[in-house]
Scaffold this motif. Structure first.
Motif, PDB file in Angstrom:
ATOM      1  N   LEU A 127      11.350  50.408   6.361  1.00 43.29           N
ATOM      2  CA  LEU A 127      10.376  49.332   6.103  1.00 43.29           C
ATOM      3  C   LEU A 127      11.036  48.148   5.410  1.00 43.29           C
ATOM      4  O   LEU A 127      10.782  46.984   5.764  1.00 43.29           O
ATOM      5  CB  LEU A 127       9.220  49.868   5.261  1.00 43.29           C
ATOM      6  N   LEU A 159       4.441  49.893  12.738  1.00 42.10           N
ATOM      7  CA  LEU A 159       3.270  49.020  12.786  1.00 42.10           C
ATOM      8  C   LEU A 159       3.290  48.025  11.636  1.00 42.10           C
ATOM      9  O   LEU A 159       3.867  48.287  10.574  1.00 42.10           O
ATOM     10  CB  LEU A 159       1.990  49.863  12.725  1.00 42.10           C
ATOM     11  N   ALA A 160       2.640  46.899  11.841  1.00 46.55           N
ATOM     12  CA  ALA A 160       2.650  45.832  10.834  1.00 46.55           C
ATOM     13  C   ALA A 160       2.063  46.291   9.505  1.00 46.55           C
ATOM     14  O   ALA A 160       2.491  45.824   8.440  1.00 46.55           O
ATOM     15  CB  ALA A 160       1.876  44.626  11.367  1.00 46.55           C
ATOM     16  N   ASN A 161       1.095  47.197   9.567  1.00 41.77           N
ATOM     17  CA  ASN A 161       0.445  47.642   8.335  1.00 41.77           C
ATOM     18  C   ASN A 161       0.969  48.985   7.834  1.00 41.77           C
ATOM     19  O   ASN A 161       0.354  49.616   6.969  1.00 41.77           O
ATOM     20  CB  ASN A 161      -1.076  47.732   8.531  1.00 41.77           C
ATOM     21  N   ASP A 162       2.102  49.450   8.357  1.00 41.94           N
ATOM     22  CA  ASP A 162       2.641  50.739   7.935  1.00 41.94           C
ATOM     23  C   ASP A 162       3.060  50.712   6.471  1.00 41.94           C
ATOM     24  O   ASP A 162       3.620  49.727   5.971  1.00 41.94           O
ATOM     25  CB  ASP A 162       3.855  51.126   8.792  1.00 41.94           C
ATOM     26  N   THR A 163       2.775  51.809   5.796  1.00 36.57           N
ATOM     27  CA  THR A 163       3.297  52.081   4.461  1.00 36.57           C
ATOM     28  C   THR A 163       4.271  53.247   4.562  1.00 36.57           C
ATOM     29  O   THR A 163       4.394  53.879   5.621  1.00 36.57           O
ATOM     30  CB  THR A 163       2.166  52.462   3.506  1.00 36.57           C
ATOM     31  N   SER A 166       2.083  56.267   5.556  1.00 31.91           N
ATOM     32  CA  SER A 166       1.596  56.298   6.944  1.00 31.91           C
ATOM     33  C   SER A 166       2.746  56.496   7.917  1.00 31.91           C
ATOM     34  O   SER A 166       2.618  57.237   8.901  1.00 31.91           O
ATOM     35  CB  SER A 166       0.820  55.015   7.272  1.00 31.91           C
TER      36      SER A 166
END
Length: 213
Positions: A127, A159-163, A166
């Motif tokens: 990330l 994905l753009a909202n991955d943490t 996730s």
């Protein structure tokens, strides 16, 4: 004869559970001969015990060297005559003694697309780097940490909202598909490591291994 697996764990054993489920469903024609952990509190031990699988605990802190611990593991595991030794969240760096003893039989799963991100904290590192793809890799174990020849990888899009959480969960889902598949190749005697590299059906796999779509 049914292919015999020895599974080494240090934690909750989610990949162990996936392997057990694949055996139960008939997708994997193998037998888990033993589950070994270096931690008596590893959650995966109870998973194995509830399924009637033999378990062994060897506390690495009771040995005065890495080699002494690894020799104790060899002595214990060899009693079960495994065809493949499966590292499934085993959080110990193995000595050359152990790796050489099980050369060509020892495989590991790692939560990154190797050679990227050997070692720990792979999801955070992916990330932070802004990677568009991440995933997991299965490889034969050599004396180089996370550096053995690749067998297979399961990539996924970041994905753009991955943490970290996730991404970790989605990579784990891919692990649970990939490990039983590779172990079935071993059970069918289709997968081996020899002087020509990683061979599947007597043909060399590409450097990045099989790619699971």
């Amino acid at each position: 004869m049914t292919h015999r697996l020895a599974v080494l764990i240090s934690g909750s054993g989610t990949n162990l559970q996936a392997i057990m489920a694949a055996i139960d469903s008939g997708r994997l024609d193998a037998q888990i001969a033993v589950v070994l952990s270096n931690r008596a509190d590893a959650g995966g031990l109870s998973r194995a015990q509830h399924a009637g699988i033999a378990t062994e605990v060897l506390d690495h802190r009771q040995y005065d060297s890495r080699e002494a611990f690894d020799q104790a593991m060899i002595t214990t595991l060899d009693r079960y005559q495994p065809g493949t030794v499966v590292l499934a969240g085993f959080m110990r760096i193995l000595s050359a003694l152990f790796v050489r003893h099980y050369a060509g039989q020892l495989i590991n799963i790692h939560p990154s697309l190797l050679p990227k991100y050997r070692g720990l904290h792979t999801h955070a590192r992916a990330l932070e780097a802004g990677d568009q793809q991440h995933g997991c890799s299965i490889h034969f174990v050599t004396e180089e940490l996370d550096g053995g020849p690749l067998i297979a990888q399961a990539p996924l899009d970041v994905l753009a909202n991955d943490t970290v959480d996730s991404l970790s969960k989605r990579v784990q889902q891919r692990e649970h598909l990939l490990y039983p598949l590779v172990l079935q190749w071993r059970a069918e005697q289709r997968l081996e490591l020899n002087q020509n590299g990683v061979m599947l059906d007597a043909k060399p796999l590409p450097e990045q291994g099989f790619q699971l779509v």
